[in-house]
Design an enzyme around this catalytic site. Structure first.
Site, PDB file in Angstrom:
ATOM      1  N   HIS A 102       0.834  -1.202   0.000  1.00 59.60           N
ATOM      2  CA  HIS A 102       0.000   0.000   0.000  1.00 59.60           C
ATOM      3  C   HIS A 102       0.869   1.252   0.000  1.00 59.60           C
ATOM      4  CE1 HIS A 102       0.416   1.042   4.347  1.00 59.60           C
ATOM      5  NE2 HIS A 102       0.414  -0.253   4.568  1.00 59.60           N
ATOM      6  N   ASP A 104      -0.372   4.372   0.867  1.00 61.23           N
ATOM      7  CA  ASP A 104      -0.835   5.386   1.798  1.00 61.23           C
ATOM      8  C   ASP A 104      -0.174   5.233   3.158  1.00 61.23           C
ATOM      9  OD1 ASP A 104      -2.461   2.982   1.948  1.00 61.23           O
ATOM     10  OD2 ASP A 104      -3.740   4.040   3.372  1.00 61.23           O
ATOM     11  N   ASP A 135       6.146   1.456   7.171  1.00 58.19           N
ATOM     12  CA  ASP A 135       4.742   1.123   6.900  1.00 58.19           C
ATOM     13  C   ASP A 135       4.183   2.002   5.800  1.00 58.19           C
ATOM     14  OD1 ASP A 135       2.225   0.027   7.140  1.00 58.19           O
ATOM     15  OD2 ASP A 135       1.690   1.162   8.929  1.00 58.19           O
ATOM     16  N   GLU A 170      -4.853   1.827   5.042  1.00 60.05           N
ATOM     17  CA  GLU A 170      -4.879   2.218   6.448  1.00 60.05           C
ATOM     18  C   GLU A 170      -6.288   2.401   6.999  1.00 60.05           C
ATOM     19  OE1 GLU A 170      -2.515   2.090   8.393  1.00 60.05           O
ATOM     20  OE2 GLU A 170      -0.632   2.369   7.305  1.00 60.05           O
ATOM     21  N   GLU A 193       4.388  -5.910   4.191  1.00 62.65           N
ATOM     22  CA  GLU A 193       4.218  -5.169   5.439  1.00 62.65           C
ATOM     23  C   GLU A 193       5.425  -5.450   6.343  1.00 62.65           C
ATOM     24  OE1 GLU A 193       1.988  -3.078   6.456  1.00 62.65           O
ATOM     25  OE2 GLU A 193       0.066  -3.444   5.448  1.00 62.65           O
TER      26      GLU A 193
END
Length: 421
Positions: A102, A104, A135, A170, A193
């Site tokens: 991801h 974001d 992250d 998120e 992750e």
């Protein structure tokens, strides 16, 4: 023993380039729902095109996704969302491995807590500090470094690699949900992750809840004529604490190392609109942990039942019950099927790429995009650089060495999963 292709691809992993990529990604303040989130998707599309992948970059139909009965919910306001998938084009009849991440990040919070601008990466030896460092800009950098190494080594793949770079992880997983709904799929998925050199094969879920507690307004000088919504909330808070304790008895072995596998946390309380008035409404919002394998509908019913029983036992709330709603992100749990070979493949690749041991397997107490892929029938696990313990904090950082180790592990995972020609 490594094959010739494996040795060539590992030798092509460029540590310096991976570090530069990481810092460039951190420099884009891609907070969930912001314009910079969309900007980063377009930048990453250019990187995937440069690597020779077939790129699908599209504007998601938000009204259609929100109308889907299985929509995972969102918390951040947004006017647009961009999907991005890059797929290697030289594959034939082999399987497809998804590399997912991801783009974001959460907001930086109190800027005074940071040593400098959180979106200007700060380097201390091997560590890179900044919002999104672990992250999960580090995971994205590792994905790109692995793809670049395979290309630089001139290796032709029998199957395909699909990079799924998504928004909105998120606050519920809008990006992953929309990507899968567009038809992008695969045989297995590795999500980078931060896992601190372990394999995360299961995630607990997390549901955002809202409890509205009524009171009765009155002037503060004659508060006995009213009923404070703050006071009315207190028995509910005690009931929620008891529910949390009950649900955390005898957790799944994958989560047994955590003191609180399925946390129930009230994150915000809002009550009253005037200091000298008795508040007639309190709104509590928080997150409710979903147990591994538990249907989110059953989890919601458990909290609703808890609130209803507490109201029934209270003289005021019995006739003026609190109401429970479920706004925001709704993370189900997810798990790699027991015995699936993906964990063995990634574990052996880590050992061979780093010269260390096979990483241990465990679960995670937080929700993630893993559950979208497993729900779609795509076996998935998490393996990536950094430690979740420093994510979402002003201490967020990642080791460049871990980024490179992850990239090397992903190189071997790709070659051993999709095969070579």
């Amino acid at each position: 023993m490594l094959s010739d292709d494996e040795s060539a691809a590992l030798a092509a992993v460029d540590a310096a380039a991976a570090a530069r990529t990481l810092m460039e990604l951190i420099s884009v303040p891609s907070v969930t729902g912001s314009a910079a989130e969309s900007e980063l998707q377009h930048q990453l599309a250019g990187r995937l095109e440069w690597l020779g992948l077939d790129v699908d970059l599209w504007s998601m139909d938000l009204p259609a996704l929100r109308a889907d009965p299985e929509f995972p919910g969102t918390e951040a306001p947004r006017e647009e969302a961009w999907g991005l998938v890059g797929t290697t084009s030289d594959g034939g009849d082999g399987p497809t491995l998804i590399l997912q991440g991801h783009v974001d990040v959460v907001p930086p919070g109190d800027l005074a807590a940071w040593d400098g601008d959180p979106f200007v990466p700060r380097v201390e030896g091997d560590l890179v500090h900044g919002r999104g460092a672990c992250d999960m800009k580090a995971g994205l950098a590792a994905h790109l470094a692995a793809l670049a190494a395979i290309r630089a080594a001139g290796i032709r793949l029998r199957g395909r690699v699909a990079a799924h770079f998504v928004v909105g992880e998120e606050d519920g997983g809008l990006g992953a949900f929309g990507t899968l709904r567009r038809g992008h799929t695969g045989d297995v998925c590795v999500i980078a992750e931060p896992t601190a050199s372990t394999l995360i094969t299961a995630n607990a879920g997390a549901l955002t809840f809202r409890i509205a507690v009524p009171g009765k307004a009155a002037h503060g000088s004659s508060r006995e004529k009213g009923v404070s919504a703050v006071d009315a909330y207190l028995p509910l808070h005690r009931a929620l604490a008891a529910l949390e304790e009950e649900r955390n008895r005898d957790p799944d072995p994958l989560l047994a190392e955590y003191p609180l596998p399925y946390g129930l946390s009230v994150g915000t309380l809002r009550a009253g609109d005037w200091a000298s008035s008795v508040p007639d409404l309190l709104v509590a919002e928080g997150r409710f942990g979903v147990r591994l394998g538990e249907d989110p509908a059953d989890a919601r019913a458990a909290l609703e039942r808890c609130v209803a029983e507490a109201c029934a036992a209270d003289p005021w709330l019995r006739d003026h019950p609190a109401t429970v709603t479920w706004p925001g992100g709704q993370f189900a749990s997810g798990m790699l099927p027991e015995g699936h070979p993906l964990a063995d493949t990634v574990g052996a690749a880590h050992a061979d790429a780093t010269g260390g041991g096979v990483p241990r397997r465990r679960g995670a107490t937080y929700g993630s995009d893993l559950r979208h892929y497993t729900a779609a029938g795509i076996p998935a696990l998490q393996y990536g650089p950094g430690d979740i313990a420093v994510a979402h904090s002003a201490r967020e950082h990642v080791s460049v060495r871990e980024v490179v180790e992850t990239a090397r592990t992903l190189v071997l995972t790709v070659l051993r999963t999709v095969g070579t020609k």
